[in-house]
Scaffold this active site. Structure first.
Site, mmCIF file in Angstrom:
data_model
loop_
_atom_site.group_PDB
_atom_site.id
_atom_site.type_symbol
_atom_site.label_atom_id
_atom_site.label_comp_id
_atom_site.label_asym_id
_atom_site.label_seq_id
_atom_site.Cartn_x
_atom_site.Cartn_y
_atom_site.Cartn_z
ATOM 1 N N HIS A 141 0.919 -1.203 0.043
ATOM 2 C CA HIS A 141 -0.044 0.016 -0.010
ATOM 3 C C HIS A 141 0.903 1.237 0.105
ATOM 4 O O HIS A 141 0.648 2.164 0.935
ATOM 5 C CB HIS A 141 -1.031 -0.027 1.206
ATOM 6 C CG HIS A 141 -1.894 -1.112 1.270
ATOM 7 N ND1 HIS A 141 -2.534 -1.357 2.403
ATOM 8 C CD2 HIS A 141 -2.474 -2.048 0.158
ATOM 9 C CE1 HIS A 141 -3.443 -2.417 1.924
ATOM 10 N NE2 HIS A 141 -3.358 -2.718 0.975
HETATM 11 C C1 LIG Z 1 0.029 -7.433 -4.604
HETATM 12 C C2 LIG Z 1 -0.811 -6.415 -4.431
HETATM 13 C C3 LIG Z 1 -2.028 -6.845 -3.462
HETATM 14 C C4 LIG Z 1 -2.736 -5.580 -3.122
HETATM 15 N N1 LIG Z 1 -4.046 -5.918 -2.193
HETATM 16 C C5 LIG Z 1 -5.080 -5.038 -2.159
HETATM 17 C C6 LIG Z 1 -6.094 -5.458 -1.740
HETATM 18 O O1 LIG Z 1 -6.288 -6.494 -1.381
HETATM 19 N N2 LIG Z 1 -7.189 -4.489 -1.434
HETATM 20 C C7 LIG Z 1 -6.919 -3.083 -1.859
HETATM 21 O O2 LIG Z 1 -7.644 -2.349 -1.605
HETATM 22 N N3 LIG Z 1 -5.569 -2.745 -2.423
HETATM 23 C C8 LIG Z 1 -4.751 -3.723 -2.540
HETATM 24 N N4 LIG Z 1 -3.606 -3.590 -3.140
HETATM 25 C C9 LIG Z 1 -3.121 -1.770 -3.191
HETATM 26 C C10 LIG Z 1 -3.880 -1.219 -4.381
HETATM 27 O O3 LIG Z 1 -4.156 -2.300 -5.303
HETATM 28 C C11 LIG Z 1 -3.164 -0.284 -4.994
HETATM 29 O O4 LIG Z 1 -3.117 0.832 -3.980
HETATM 30 C C12 LIG Z 1 -3.867 0.348 -6.098
HETATM 31 O O5 LIG Z 1 -4.281 -0.186 -7.226
HETATM 32 C C13 LIG Z 1 -2.925 1.537 -6.612
HETATM 33 O O6 LIG Z 1 -3.620 2.466 -7.568
HETATM 34 P P1 LIG Z 1 -2.908 3.638 -8.387
HETATM 35 O O7 LIG Z 1 -4.011 4.065 -9.173
HETATM 36 O O8 LIG Z 1 -2.530 4.612 -7.492
HETATM 37 O O9 LIG Z 1 -1.595 2.990 -9.163
HETATM 38 P P2 LIG Z 1 -1.699 1.586 -10.139
HETATM 39 O O10 LIG Z 1 -3.020 0.907 -9.791
HETATM 40 O O11 LIG Z 1 -0.713 0.671 -9.775
HETATM 41 O O12 LIG Z 1 -1.626 2.108 -11.358
HETATM 42 C C14 LIG Z 1 -0.581 2.710 -11.907
HETATM 43 C C15 LIG Z 1 -0.516 2.499 -13.555
HETATM 44 O O13 LIG Z 1 0.491 3.425 -14.210
HETATM 45 C C16 LIG Z 1 1.152 2.638 -15.114
HETATM 46 N N5 LIG Z 1 2.537 3.468 -15.397
HETATM 47 C C17 LIG Z 1 3.160 3.566 -14.313
HETATM 48 N N6 LIG Z 1 4.345 4.265 -15.115
HETATM 49 C C18 LIG Z 1 3.900 4.527 -16.303
HETATM 50 C C19 LIG Z 1 4.751 5.356 -17.462
HETATM 51 N N7 LIG Z 1 5.676 5.745 -17.128
HETATM 52 N N8 LIG Z 1 4.055 5.097 -18.390
HETATM 53 C C20 LIG Z 1 2.855 4.582 -18.551
HETATM 54 N N9 LIG Z 1 2.307 4.127 -17.616
HETATM 55 C C21 LIG Z 1 2.791 3.874 -16.646
HETATM 56 C C22 LIG Z 1 1.482 1.310 -14.422
HETATM 57 O O14 LIG Z 1 1.752 0.202 -15.150
HETATM 58 C C23 LIG Z 1 -0.019 0.963 -13.793
HETATM 59 O O15 LIG Z 1 -0.781 0.327 -14.710
HETATM 60 C C24 LIG Z 1 -2.456 -4.098 -3.515
HETATM 61 C C25 LIG Z 1 -1.475 -4.050 -4.372
HETATM 62 C C26 LIG Z 1 -0.727 -5.138 -4.636
HETATM 63 C C27 LIG Z 1 0.647 -4.719 -5.710
#
Ligand SMILES: Cc1cc2nc3c(=O)[nH]c(=O)nc-3n(C[C@H](O)[C@H](O)[C@H](O)COP(=O)(O)OP(=O)(O)OC[C@H]3O[C@@H](n4cnc5c(N)ncnc54)[C@H](O)[C@@H]3O)c2cc1C
Length: 560
Positions: A497
């Site tokens: 997280h």
């Molecule tokens: C293994 C795991 C288990 C988890 N379990 C849970 C759970 O059970 N419940 C829960 O609520 N949360 C859970 N989480 C946490 C939650 O999923 C994340 O906090 C959330 O998905 C993050 O969202 P975000 O939009 O900030 O980033 P992300 O969903 O990580 O999205 C970022 C996106 O940007 C893309 N990206 C990055 N850099 C670039 C670039 N330079 N150019 C183009 N694209 C790029 C990435 O590839 C990715 O697709 C878990 C996370 C993981 C990894």
């Protein structure tokens, strides 16, 4: 409408509107859209859907990873398989962590449509009302619990129906578990025997108590934001989605974010944003992209030969994460997932049951039941979350134990430890330097030790006794506070997280304002987990989807 410049044969990397993608040298012309969203993760897919919904604006969604074709993405238990699957995972590592015996800690992050919501543990836990009220009290007006609740509801399609705290018509399915196992129910009963009351809804009036988790699934399949938000928007002609497209740099015209430079199939391309660039690349990649683009601590940028657009010392500062430390139990009966996975026959039966009915152990998420409690009576709200699992392993993503086992982990909800994210080089393909500094404050060390003591009491309570043969880890040799702390240092790891690396606020280290605009620049917002002023007391996916829902409204209002 989207410009159709510079495209060629790469149909595979273009999700929709392929008919509009024809001819010409892709590198020579600039694409042009109203909004460019960088990252199709939990937040980015929400933005892409909401901003393109009324057809007035053109939207480009860039994603570094591929489409979500890997079958394991859509099977809940498949998250174990994706943990170290580099085709859909950034697979980062921290620097050696001083508080964890100098170990580097593996940090999976989704690199695929849906981002981390395509590889996560599927638990739907929003955090505590007080988390958001604290955000507001720190000067972020519009972000108190009453302000954000409508966005949680707007996102949600709650299987139990709508009520004061839940929505029922939104894109994101939230469902009860479909697989009943006796151990997970016994955990809740055991927690009750230690004085932790049953709570049927961790996202309702109060979080405290023990109960079953709900998950972001629909009929036994994962509901990532790619599935829940992006798929329904796919056919829109004003939304273009480019996969395997790594954004390398934001280009500025003075202090205005003007365009994104991205690399796709070896070709460097440029996309201009007439209105705004929305960085949704996650808590590691969003600050990395800003730093690569000249927005970050000036000394760091100069060190890597990057021209400084804005000296923003807060970019990459204040990294926070939830740690988890696990207790492993040997079970008296072969009723655990270990037993299913370790038996070819039971494995095949489980697979067949899932294929036929979408039921059985393959629907298990990263926790079945759990508990939220306070480790001290002086606390106003729980500071520990327990995730109970009807299986056991030494490390997530690795083989399950050969014996019948179950496990539960302690997660401190509001850690005080703070870390940082800094680029290592001006090369956008190089992983950033991640320091979390787990267990670097006394409060965090005490909370983890006290949490472990409560968890052990639950695991020894009468309701679980018929199932417990022995505690395997940490085991009988570990009993004093010092030994428990040493166990945390030796075995603690992340619960995935990371947040707060482009924090919202108004102090000198805050990166974005209450509208998520990067302070000191124009045409640029950050919308994802990195804007959290501090970590919410739960799992982060639901909160990040809420953030993107609220951001979409703010962006659309500003466009009028
Ligand atoms: C293994 C795991 C288990 C988890 N379990 C849970 C759970 O059970 N419940 C829960 O609520 N949360 C859970 N989480 C946490 C939650 O999923 C994340 O906090 C959330 O998905 C993050 O969202 P975000 O939009 O900030 O980033 P992300 O969903 O990580 O999205 C970022 C996106 O940007 C893309 N990206 C990055 N850099 C670039 C670039 N330079 N150019 C183009 N694209 C790029 C990435 O590839 C990715 O697709 C878990 C996370 C993981 C990894």
């Amino acid at each position: 409408m989207a410009a159709t410049a510079g495209r060629d044969k790469d149909k595979d990397e273009t999700m929709n509107g392929t008919a509009r993608f024809r001819a010409r040298d892709r590198s020579s012309e600039t694409l042009e859209f109203d909004y460019v969203v960088v990252g199709a993760g939990s937040a980015g897919c929400v933005l892409a859907n909401r901003l393109s919904a009324d057809g007035r604006h053109s939207v480009l969604l860039l994603e570094a990873g591929p489409k979500d074709n890997n079958l394991w993405i859509h099977v809940p238990l498949g998250y174990g398989r994706l943990f170290k699957e580099k085709t859909v995972n950034w697979m980062y590592q921290t620097e050696p962590e001083p508080g964890l015996d100098g170990r580097t800690i593996f940090q999976p992050r989704g690199k695929v449509l849906g981002g981390s919501s395509s590889i996560n543990g599927l638990l739907y836990v929003r955090g505590q009302h007080e988390d958001y009220d604290r955000w507001r009290q720190h000067g972020n007006s519009g972000w108190g619990f009453d302000d954000v609740l409508p966005y949680f509801k707007k996102a949600e399609n709650q299987e139990r129906g709508a009520d004061d705290f839940h929505g029922a018509g939104g894109p994101l399915p939230v469902s009860d578990l479909v697989h009943a196992d006796p151990l997970s129910a016994a955990f809740i009963a055991a927690a009750g025997e230690t004085g932790i009351p049953v709570n049927p809804d961790f996202n309702g009036a109060s979080q405290e108590g023990a109960g079953f988790f709900q998950t972001t699934t629909r009929r036994g399949r994962r509901a990532s934001t790619a599935v829940a938000y992006l798929r329904p928007a796919r056919g829109r002609r004003n939304l273009q989605v480019e996969t395997s497209a790594l954004a390398q740099r934001i280009l500025f015209d003075g202090h205005r974010a003007d365009a994104i430079e991205f690399r796709q199939a070896g070709v460097l391309r440029t996309a201009r944003a007439r209105k705004e660039i929305l960085v949704s690349s996650g808590a590691y990649n969003s600050p990395q992209l800003l730093q690569l683009s000249g927005v970050g601590p000036a000394e760091l940028l100069r060190q890597h030969g990057i021209d400084v657009v804005l000296d923003a010392p807060g970019v990459g500062h204040d990294l926070q994460d939830h740690m988890q430390v696990r207790v492993v139990m040997r079970c008296t009966q072969s009723i655990t997932l270990n037993d299913v996975v370790n038996s070819p026959v039971r494995r095949i039966l489980a697979g067949a049951r899932y294929a036929a009915f979408r039921k059985g152990p393959l629907t298990i998420a990263a926790g079945t039941s759990g508990a939220f409690f306070k480790t001290s009576p002086r606390l106003a709200t729980p500071d520990i979350q327990i995730h109970f699992l009807p299986f056991s392993t030494d490390k997530m993503g690795e083989r399950l134990h050969s014996f019948s086992g179950f496990s539960a982990s302690v997660c401190q909800l509001r850690p005080e430890s703070r870390g940082s994210l800094r680029i290592r080089s001006a090369d956008p393909t190089m992983a950033p330097e991640i320091r979390i500094n787990y267990l670097s404050t006394e409060v965090d060390r005490i909370a983890n030790v006290e949490g472990l003591k409560v968890l052990r009491r639950i695991l020894q309570a009468p309701a679980l006794r018929p199932y417990v043969m022995q505690e395997v880890d940490p085991g009988a040799k570990v009993s004093t506070d010092e030994e428990l702390l040493n166990y945390c240092r030796a075995r603690g790891s992340t619960i995935y997280h990371p947040t707060s690396t482009c924090r919202m606020g108004s102090d000198p280290l805050a990166v974005v304002d209450q509208s998520l605009r990067v302070r000191g620049l124009e045409g640029l917002r950050v919308v994802d987990g990195s804007i959290m002023p501090d970590l919410v007391s739960g799992n982060t996916n639901a909160a990040i989807i809420m953030i993107a829902e609220k951001a979409s409204d703010m962006i659309l209002q500003d466009s009028r």
